[in-house]
Enzyme design. Structure first.
Site, PDB file in Angstrom:
ATOM      1  N   ALA A  28       4.538   4.042   2.898  1.00 45.92           N
ATOM      2  CA  ALA A  28       4.079   2.798   2.278  1.00 45.92           C
ATOM      3  C   ALA A  28       4.221   1.677   3.305  1.00 45.92           C
ATOM      4  O   ALA A  28       4.869   1.842   4.347  1.00 45.92           O
ATOM      5  CB  ALA A  28       4.898   2.479   1.027  1.00 45.92           C
ATOM      6  N   LYS A  29       3.617   0.554   3.027  1.00 40.66           N
ATOM      7  CA  LYS A  29       3.798  -0.634   3.856  1.00 40.66           C
ATOM      8  C   LYS A  29       3.432  -1.854   3.044  1.00 40.66           C
ATOM      9  O   LYS A  29       2.653  -1.783   2.083  1.00 40.66           O
ATOM     10  CB  LYS A  29       2.919  -0.563   5.109  1.00 40.66           C
ATOM     11  N   GLY A  30       4.001  -2.984   3.429  1.00 38.57           N
ATOM     12  CA  GLY A  30       3.692  -4.240   2.762  1.00 38.57           C
ATOM     13  C   GLY A  30       3.613  -5.370   3.762  1.00 38.57           C
ATOM     14  O   GLY A  30       4.082  -5.244   4.897  1.00 38.57           O
ATOM     15  N   VAL A  42       0.839  -1.187   0.000  1.00 40.81           N
ATOM     16  CA  VAL A  42       0.000   0.000   0.000  1.00 40.81           C
ATOM     17  C   VAL A  42       0.878   1.243   0.000  1.00 40.81           C
ATOM     18  O   VAL A  42       1.818   1.342   0.786  1.00 40.81           O
ATOM     19  CB  VAL A  42      -0.936   0.023   1.228  1.00 40.81           C
ATOM     20  N   ASP A  78      10.568  -5.219   8.507  1.00 39.22           N
ATOM     21  CA  ASP A  78       9.562  -4.938   9.527  1.00 39.22           C
ATOM     22  C   ASP A  78       9.422  -6.208  10.369  1.00 39.22           C
ATOM     23  O   ASP A  78      10.388  -6.981  10.472  1.00 39.22           O
ATOM     24  CB  ASP A  78       8.241  -4.524   8.870  1.00 39.22           C
TER      25      ASP A  78
END
Length: 428
Positions: free
Chosen positions: A117-119, A72, A158
Protein backbone atom coordinates in the site's frame (compact mmCIF):
# COMPACT_ATOMS: atom_id res chain seq x y z
CA UNK A 1 10.41 9.91 -39.53
CA UNK A 2 6.81 8.79 -40.00
CA UNK A 3 3.83 10.53 -38.38
CA UNK A 4 3.17 7.36 -36.38
CA UNK A 5 6.70 7.40 -34.98
CA UNK A 6 6.44 11.13 -34.23
CA UNK A 7 3.19 10.55 -32.34
CA UNK A 8 4.74 7.66 -30.43
CA UNK A 9 7.67 9.72 -29.17
CA UNK A 10 5.69 11.92 -26.71
CA UNK A 11 3.86 8.81 -25.47
CA UNK A 12 7.18 7.02 -24.91
CA UNK A 13 8.61 10.00 -23.04
CA UNK A 14 5.44 10.21 -20.93
CA UNK A 15 5.68 6.51 -20.04
CA UNK A 16 9.36 6.89 -19.16
CA UNK A 17 8.51 9.67 -16.68
CA UNK A 18 5.44 7.98 -15.21
CA UNK A 19 6.24 5.93 -12.12
CA UNK A 20 3.25 3.62 -12.50
CA UNK A 21 4.08 2.91 -16.14
CA UNK A 22 7.61 2.03 -15.05
CA UNK A 23 6.28 -0.28 -12.31
CA UNK A 24 4.06 -2.10 -14.82
CA UNK A 25 6.94 -2.49 -17.28
CA UNK A 26 9.10 -3.96 -14.52
CA UNK A 27 6.30 -6.38 -13.64
CA UNK A 28 5.91 -7.48 -17.26
CA UNK A 29 9.66 -7.94 -17.73
CA UNK A 30 9.88 -10.31 -14.76
CA UNK A 31 6.56 -12.07 -15.45
CA UNK A 32 7.96 -13.14 -18.83
CA UNK A 33 10.23 -15.61 -17.00
CA UNK A 34 7.32 -17.13 -15.06
CA UNK A 35 4.95 -17.80 -17.96
CA UNK A 36 2.05 -16.35 -15.97
CA UNK A 37 -1.47 -16.72 -17.23
CA UNK A 38 -2.46 -13.43 -18.89
CA UNK A 39 -5.49 -12.92 -16.66
CA UNK A 40 -3.36 -13.41 -13.55
CA UNK A 41 -0.88 -10.85 -14.86
CA UNK A 42 -3.75 -8.38 -15.32
CA UNK A 43 -4.78 -8.91 -11.70
CA UNK A 44 -1.24 -8.13 -10.53
CA UNK A 45 -1.02 -5.00 -12.69
CA UNK A 46 -3.97 -3.27 -11.09
CA UNK A 47 -4.32 -1.90 -7.54
CA UNK A 48 -7.06 -3.57 -5.55
CA UNK A 49 -8.51 -0.28 -4.33
CA UNK A 50 -7.76 3.45 -4.52
CA UNK A 51 -9.01 6.28 -2.33
CA UNK A 52 -8.74 9.98 -3.20
CA UNK A 53 -9.72 12.48 -0.52
CA UNK A 54 -10.07 16.26 -0.64
CA UNK A 55 -10.19 17.69 2.84
CA UNK A 56 -10.12 21.07 4.61
CA UNK A 57 -7.39 22.10 7.03
CA UNK A 58 -7.48 25.17 9.24
CA UNK A 59 -4.24 27.15 8.85
CA UNK A 60 -2.51 29.30 11.44
CA UNK A 61 -3.82 32.54 9.91
CA UNK A 62 -7.41 31.35 10.32
CA UNK A 63 -7.94 30.49 6.68
CA UNK A 64 -9.09 27.08 5.48
CA UNK A 65 -7.14 25.32 2.73
CA UNK A 66 -8.21 22.24 0.76
CA UNK A 67 -5.63 19.46 0.43
CA UNK A 68 -5.73 16.33 -1.73
CA UNK A 69 -4.57 12.99 -0.39
CA UNK A 70 -4.42 9.39 -1.60
CA UNK A 71 -4.31 5.87 -0.18
CA UNK A 72 -3.81 2.94 -2.54
CA UNK A 73 -3.88 -0.80 -1.76
CA UNK A 74 -2.14 -2.77 -4.48
CA UNK A 75 -2.55 -6.23 -2.94
CA UNK A 76 -3.93 -7.91 0.14
CA UNK A 77 -3.37 -11.48 -1.03
CA UNK A 78 -0.53 -12.35 1.36
CA UNK A 79 -1.74 -10.31 4.32
CA UNK A 80 -2.76 -6.78 5.38
CA UNK A 81 -1.59 -3.97 3.12
CA UNK A 82 1.47 -2.08 4.33
CA UNK A 83 3.09 1.12 3.13
CA UNK A 84 4.26 4.59 3.97
CA UNK A 85 2.65 8.01 3.74
CA UNK A 86 4.54 10.85 2.06
CA UNK A 87 3.97 14.61 2.16
CA UNK A 88 5.31 16.28 -0.98
CA UNK A 89 4.17 18.93 -3.50
CA UNK A 90 4.64 16.51 -6.40
CA UNK A 91 2.61 13.57 -5.07
CA UNK A 92 0.35 12.10 -7.76
CA UNK A 93 -2.05 9.18 -7.86
CA UNK A 94 0.13 7.35 -10.39
CA UNK A 95 3.17 7.77 -8.14
CA UNK A 96 1.24 6.35 -5.19
CA UNK A 97 0.02 3.45 -7.36
CA UNK A 98 3.59 2.64 -8.34
CA UNK A 99 4.86 2.85 -4.78
CA UNK A 100 2.05 0.57 -3.59
CA UNK A 101 2.96 -2.02 -6.23
CA UNK A 102 6.65 -1.81 -5.30
CA UNK A 103 5.67 -2.38 -1.67
CA UNK A 104 3.89 -5.60 -2.65
CA UNK A 105 7.07 -6.92 -4.27
CA UNK A 106 9.25 -5.65 -1.44
CA UNK A 107 7.25 -7.49 1.22
CA UNK A 108 7.23 -10.65 -0.91
CA UNK A 109 10.99 -10.53 -1.59
CA UNK A 110 11.80 -10.65 2.12
CA UNK A 111 8.96 -13.04 2.93
CA UNK A 112 6.93 -10.65 5.08
CA UNK A 113 3.17 -11.53 5.19
CA UNK A 114 1.96 -8.18 3.87
CA UNK A 115 0.61 -6.77 0.64
CA UNK A 116 1.61 -3.37 -0.68
CA UNK A 117 0.00 0.00 0.00
CA UNK A 118 1.04 3.64 -0.16
CA UNK A 119 -0.38 7.01 0.75
CA UNK A 120 0.40 10.64 0.16
CA UNK A 121 -0.79 14.20 0.56
CA UNK A 122 -0.07 16.94 -1.97
CA UNK A 123 1.52 19.60 0.23
CA UNK A 124 4.80 21.31 1.03
CA UNK A 125 5.48 20.47 4.68
CA UNK A 126 8.62 22.64 4.67
CA UNK A 127 6.49 25.81 4.61
CA UNK A 128 3.93 24.58 7.15
CA UNK A 129 4.03 25.04 10.91
CA UNK A 130 3.97 22.13 13.33
CA UNK A 131 0.36 22.99 14.22
CA UNK A 132 -0.68 23.02 10.55
CA UNK A 133 1.04 19.66 9.97
CA UNK A 134 -0.76 18.17 12.94
CA UNK A 135 -4.12 19.49 11.70
CA UNK A 136 -3.44 18.11 8.21
CA UNK A 137 -2.30 14.74 9.55
CA UNK A 138 -5.24 14.21 11.86
CA UNK A 139 -7.78 15.16 9.18
CA UNK A 140 -6.07 12.98 6.55
CA UNK A 141 -5.99 10.07 9.04
CA UNK A 142 -9.71 10.51 9.65
CA UNK A 143 -10.41 10.52 5.90
CA UNK A 144 -8.48 7.29 5.22
CA UNK A 145 -9.69 5.56 8.40
CA UNK A 146 -12.28 3.71 6.28
CA UNK A 147 -9.32 1.70 4.89
CA UNK A 148 -6.90 1.79 7.81
CA UNK A 149 -6.81 -0.80 10.64
CA UNK A 150 -4.31 -3.10 12.40
CA UNK A 151 -5.87 -6.04 10.55
CA UNK A 152 -6.30 -4.38 7.16
CA UNK A 153 -3.92 -1.51 6.34
CA UNK A 154 -0.98 -0.31 8.39
CA UNK A 155 0.70 3.00 7.38
CA UNK A 156 4.29 4.01 8.12
CA UNK A 157 6.59 7.02 7.57
CA UNK A 158 7.90 7.94 4.13
CA UNK A 159 9.19 11.13 2.47
CA UNK A 160 8.69 14.14 4.79
CA UNK A 161 6.85 12.14 7.44
CA UNK A 162 8.35 10.84 10.68
CA UNK A 163 7.57 9.18 14.04
CA UNK A 164 5.68 12.26 15.24
CA UNK A 165 3.35 12.11 12.24
CA UNK A 166 2.76 8.41 12.96
CA UNK A 167 1.99 9.29 16.58
CA UNK A 168 -0.68 11.76 15.47
CA UNK A 169 -2.22 9.16 13.16
CA UNK A 170 -2.20 6.49 15.87
CA UNK A 171 -3.74 8.87 18.40
CA UNK A 172 -6.44 10.00 15.95
CA UNK A 173 -7.38 6.43 15.10
CA UNK A 174 -7.31 5.42 18.79
CA UNK A 175 -9.56 8.32 19.78
CA UNK A 176 -12.14 7.14 17.25
CA UNK A 177 -11.90 3.55 18.52
CA UNK A 178 -12.08 4.58 22.16
CA UNK A 179 -8.90 2.76 23.20
CA UNK A 180 -5.21 2.77 22.35
CA UNK A 181 -4.41 0.92 19.11
CA UNK A 182 -0.63 0.98 18.66
CA UNK A 183 -0.60 -1.64 15.86
CA UNK A 184 -2.47 0.64 13.43
CA UNK A 185 0.78 2.31 12.31
CA UNK A 186 4.48 1.54 12.50
CA UNK A 187 7.45 3.86 12.76
CA UNK A 188 6.00 5.39 15.96
CA UNK A 189 8.07 6.77 18.84
CA UNK A 190 9.20 4.02 21.22
CA UNK A 191 7.35 5.76 24.06
CA UNK A 192 3.95 4.89 22.53
CA UNK A 193 4.62 1.39 21.20
CA UNK A 194 7.25 1.93 18.54
CA UNK A 195 10.01 -0.60 18.06
CA UNK A 196 13.62 -0.27 19.02
CA UNK A 197 15.74 -0.25 15.87
CA UNK A 198 12.93 0.97 13.59
CA UNK A 199 14.46 4.40 12.90
CA UNK A 200 17.70 2.82 11.68
CA UNK A 201 16.08 -0.19 9.99
CA UNK A 202 15.92 0.99 6.37
CA UNK A 203 19.47 2.33 6.41
CA UNK A 204 20.67 -0.78 8.22
CA UNK A 205 19.07 -2.96 5.57
CA UNK A 206 20.85 -0.95 2.87
CA UNK A 207 24.12 -1.52 4.72
CA UNK A 208 23.51 -5.28 5.05
CA UNK A 209 22.69 -5.74 1.36
CA UNK A 210 25.50 -3.44 0.18
CA UNK A 211 27.92 -5.45 2.32
CA UNK A 212 26.67 -8.72 0.82
CA UNK A 213 27.00 -7.23 -2.68
CA UNK A 214 30.59 -6.21 -1.94
CA UNK A 215 31.39 -9.74 -0.80
CA UNK A 216 29.72 -11.16 -3.90
CA UNK A 217 31.64 -8.85 -6.24
CA UNK A 218 34.93 -9.17 -4.31
CA UNK A 219 35.07 -5.50 -3.34
CA UNK A 220 37.02 -5.17 -0.04
CA UNK A 221 34.88 -3.61 2.70
CA UNK A 222 37.78 -1.84 4.39
CA UNK A 223 38.42 1.46 2.65
CA UNK A 224 35.61 1.06 0.10
CA UNK A 225 34.43 4.47 -1.14
CA UNK A 226 30.74 5.34 -0.78
CA UNK A 227 28.68 8.20 -2.25
CA UNK A 228 25.21 8.87 -0.82
CA UNK A 229 22.61 10.89 -2.70
CA UNK A 230 19.91 11.96 -0.27
CA UNK A 231 21.28 12.45 3.25
CA UNK A 232 17.98 11.94 5.03
CA UNK A 233 16.90 9.20 7.39
CA UNK A 234 17.86 6.36 5.04
CA UNK A 235 20.99 7.76 3.40
CA UNK A 236 22.64 9.19 6.50
CA UNK A 237 22.11 6.04 8.56
CA UNK A 238 23.34 3.80 5.75
CA UNK A 239 26.39 6.07 5.50
CA UNK A 240 27.45 5.95 9.13
CA UNK A 241 26.70 2.23 9.47
CA UNK A 242 28.83 1.52 6.39
CA UNK A 243 31.51 3.77 7.87
CA UNK A 244 31.39 1.67 11.04
CA UNK A 245 32.20 -1.38 8.86
CA UNK A 246 35.31 0.29 7.45
CA UNK A 247 33.96 2.10 4.40
CA UNK A 248 34.95 5.67 3.50
CA UNK A 249 32.12 8.16 2.85
CA UNK A 250 33.35 10.51 0.12
CA UNK A 251 30.16 12.32 -0.95
CA UNK A 252 26.72 13.20 0.40
CA UNK A 253 23.87 15.40 -0.77
CA UNK A 254 20.39 16.68 0.00
CA UNK A 255 17.84 18.81 -1.85
CA UNK A 256 20.12 21.86 -1.71
CA UNK A 257 23.21 20.22 -3.17
CA UNK A 258 26.11 17.98 -2.21
CA UNK A 259 29.62 17.77 -0.80
CA UNK A 260 32.65 15.78 -1.93
CA UNK A 261 35.99 14.92 -0.41
CA UNK A 262 37.90 11.99 -1.98
CA UNK A 263 39.73 11.51 1.33
CA UNK A 264 36.42 10.96 3.10
CA UNK A 265 34.64 12.65 5.99
CA UNK A 266 32.88 11.59 9.17
CA UNK A 267 29.32 10.59 8.33
CA UNK A 268 27.94 11.35 11.79
CA UNK A 269 29.57 14.76 11.86
CA UNK A 270 28.00 15.59 8.49
CA UNK A 271 24.63 14.60 9.96
CA UNK A 272 25.25 16.87 12.94
CA UNK A 273 26.20 19.72 10.58
CA UNK A 274 23.04 19.21 8.54
CA UNK A 275 20.92 19.23 11.69
CA UNK A 276 22.43 22.56 12.73
CA UNK A 277 22.46 24.21 9.30
CA UNK A 278 19.63 22.61 7.36
CA UNK A 279 21.85 21.12 4.66
CA UNK A 280 25.10 19.24 4.12
CA UNK A 281 26.18 22.08 1.83
CA UNK A 282 28.93 24.14 3.41
CA UNK A 283 30.43 21.28 5.42
CA UNK A 284 34.05 22.24 6.20
CA UNK A 285 36.79 20.59 4.18
CA UNK A 286 34.55 19.42 1.32
CA UNK A 287 33.92 20.71 -2.18
CA UNK A 288 30.40 21.63 -3.22
CA UNK A 289 28.89 19.49 -5.99
CA UNK A 290 25.45 19.01 -7.49
CA UNK A 291 23.23 15.98 -7.01
CA UNK A 292 23.80 15.12 -10.64
CA UNK A 293 27.58 15.25 -10.23
CA UNK A 294 27.43 13.03 -7.15
CA UNK A 295 25.75 10.24 -9.12
CA UNK A 296 28.64 10.18 -11.57
CA UNK A 297 31.53 10.16 -9.09
CA UNK A 298 34.02 7.28 -9.18
CA UNK A 299 33.23 5.14 -6.13
CA UNK A 300 32.81 1.55 -5.02
CA UNK A 301 29.21 1.95 -3.80
CA UNK A 302 26.61 4.51 -4.83
CA UNK A 303 23.56 4.82 -2.55
CA UNK A 304 20.73 6.79 -4.22
CA UNK A 305 18.41 7.61 -1.30
CA UNK A 306 16.39 10.56 -2.58
CA UNK A 307 13.44 10.35 -4.98
CA UNK A 308 12.50 8.31 -8.04
CA UNK A 309 14.04 8.36 -11.53
CA UNK A 310 17.41 9.95 -10.77
CA UNK A 311 19.41 7.35 -12.74
CA UNK A 312 18.18 7.46 -16.33
CA UNK A 313 19.22 6.45 -19.83
CA UNK A 314 20.86 9.86 -20.11
CA UNK A 315 23.27 9.58 -17.17
CA UNK A 316 23.60 5.78 -16.79
CA UNK A 317 26.52 5.63 -19.29
CA UNK A 318 28.45 8.01 -17.00
CA UNK A 319 27.84 6.18 -13.70
CA UNK A 320 31.21 5.03 -12.35
CA UNK A 321 30.17 3.10 -9.23
CA UNK A 322 30.87 -0.63 -9.04
CA UNK A 323 27.76 -1.28 -6.94
CA UNK A 324 24.50 0.63 -6.58
CA UNK A 325 22.42 0.00 -3.44
CA UNK A 326 19.05 1.68 -3.84
CA UNK A 327 17.97 3.37 -0.62
CA UNK A 328 15.15 5.23 -2.39
CA UNK A 329 12.13 3.74 -4.12
CA UNK A 330 12.40 3.65 -7.90
CA UNK A 331 15.61 5.67 -8.40
CA UNK A 332 16.56 3.80 -11.61
CA UNK A 333 14.50 3.72 -14.80
CA UNK A 334 14.15 0.51 -16.86
CA UNK A 335 16.27 2.03 -19.65
CA UNK A 336 19.03 2.81 -17.17
CA UNK A 337 18.82 -0.71 -15.72
CA UNK A 338 19.69 -2.19 -19.12
CA UNK A 339 22.65 0.13 -19.54
CA UNK A 340 24.00 -0.54 -16.05
CA UNK A 341 23.65 -4.31 -16.48
CA UNK A 342 25.45 -4.24 -19.82
CA UNK A 343 28.24 -2.20 -18.22
CA UNK A 344 28.66 -4.72 -15.40
CA UNK A 345 27.47 -2.42 -12.62
CA UNK A 346 25.83 -4.50 -9.87
CA UNK A 347 22.51 -3.02 -8.72
CA UNK A 348 20.89 -4.06 -5.43
CA UNK A 349 17.29 -3.06 -6.28
CA UNK A 350 15.06 -1.01 -4.02
CA UNK A 351 12.64 -3.87 -3.34
CA UNK A 352 15.54 -5.68 -1.68
CA UNK A 353 17.99 -2.98 -0.55
CA UNK A 354 15.56 -0.80 1.38
CA UNK A 355 13.29 -3.59 2.64
CA UNK A 356 14.81 -3.32 6.13
CA UNK A 357 12.24 -0.67 7.00
CA UNK A 358 9.19 -2.78 6.26
CA UNK A 359 10.84 -5.79 7.90
CA UNK A 360 11.24 -4.01 11.24
CA UNK A 361 7.82 -2.42 10.73
CA UNK A 362 6.54 -5.99 10.64
CA UNK A 363 8.39 -6.66 13.91
CA UNK A 364 6.83 -3.50 15.38
CA UNK A 365 3.35 -4.52 14.24
CA UNK A 366 3.74 -7.97 15.82
CA UNK A 367 4.96 -6.39 19.06
CA UNK A 368 2.03 -3.96 19.04
CA UNK A 369 -0.52 -6.71 18.53
CA UNK A 370 0.96 -8.77 21.37
CA UNK A 371 1.94 -5.86 23.65
CA UNK A 372 5.22 -7.72 24.06
CA UNK A 373 8.42 -5.90 23.07
CA UNK A 374 11.83 -7.14 21.94
CA UNK A 375 15.35 -5.90 22.61
CA UNK A 376 17.19 -3.93 19.93
CA UNK A 377 19.76 -6.71 19.67
CA UNK A 378 17.03 -9.27 18.91
CA UNK A 379 15.59 -6.99 16.24
CA UNK A 380 18.93 -6.32 14.51
CA UNK A 381 19.89 -10.00 14.55
CA UNK A 382 16.54 -10.99 12.99
CA UNK A 383 16.81 -8.16 10.45
CA UNK A 384 20.28 -9.23 9.37
CA UNK A 385 19.15 -12.85 8.98
CA UNK A 386 16.21 -11.86 6.75
CA UNK A 387 18.20 -9.39 4.62
CA UNK A 388 21.12 -11.76 4.03
CA UNK A 389 18.80 -14.70 3.25
CA UNK A 390 16.78 -12.58 0.84
CA UNK A 391 19.92 -11.26 -0.89
CA UNK A 392 21.11 -14.82 -1.45
CA UNK A 393 17.67 -15.89 -2.73
CA UNK A 394 17.73 -13.11 -5.33
CA UNK A 395 21.35 -13.80 -6.36
CA UNK A 396 20.51 -17.46 -6.90
CA UNK A 397 17.66 -16.55 -9.27
CA UNK A 398 19.81 -13.96 -11.07
CA UNK A 399 22.45 -16.62 -11.71
CA UNK A 400 19.93 -19.29 -12.75
CA UNK A 401 17.98 -17.03 -15.11
CA UNK A 402 20.98 -14.93 -16.21
CA UNK A 403 19.15 -11.69 -15.43
CA UNK A 404 19.94 -8.58 -13.40
CA UNK A 405 19.14 -8.39 -9.71
CA UNK A 406 15.99 -6.32 -10.18
CA UNK A 407 14.41 -8.79 -12.56
CA UNK A 408 15.50 -11.60 -10.24
CA UNK A 409 13.92 -9.91 -7.22
CA UNK A 410 10.71 -9.39 -9.19
CA UNK A 411 10.69 -13.00 -10.33
CA UNK A 412 10.93 -14.12 -6.70
CA UNK A 413 8.29 -11.67 -5.47
CA UNK A 414 5.82 -12.10 -8.31
CA UNK A 415 6.04 -15.87 -8.08
CA UNK A 416 5.19 -15.73 -4.37
CA UNK A 417 2.26 -13.33 -4.87
CA UNK A 418 0.97 -15.19 -7.94
CA UNK A 419 1.03 -18.54 -6.16
CA UNK A 420 -0.83 -17.05 -3.19
CA UNK A 421 -3.41 -15.54 -5.55
CA UNK A 422 -4.02 -18.87 -7.30
CA UNK A 423 -4.23 -20.77 -4.02
CA UNK A 424 -6.79 -18.32 -2.59
CA UNK A 425 -8.79 -18.26 -5.80
CA UNK A 426 -11.23 -15.66 -7.11
CA UNK A 427 -14.20 -14.82 -4.86
CA UNK A 428 -17.05 -15.63 -5.28
Amino acid sequence: MSQTMLAAEPKKRQEESNAYAIAVRQLEAAAHYLNLDRSLLEVLKHPRRELTVNFPVKMDDGSVKIFTGYRVHHSTTRGPSKGGIRYHPDVTLDEVRALAMWMTWKCAVVGIPYGGAKGGVVCNPKVMSRNELENLTRRYATEIAILMSPEGDIPAPDVNTNPQVMAWIMDTYSMHRGYSTPAVVTGKPVEIGGSLGRTEATGRGVMFTAREAMKYRNVPLEGATVAVQGYGNVGSIAAYLMQDKGCKIIAASDSQGGIYNPKGFDARDVLRFKGENGSVVGYPGADRITNEELLELPCDVLVPSALEKVITAENAPRIRAKIIAEGANGPTTPEADEILYDRGIFVVPDVLANAGGVTVSYFEWVQGLQFFFWSEKEINVQLREIMVRSFNDVVRIAEEKKVDMRVAAYILAIDRVAKATVIRGIYP
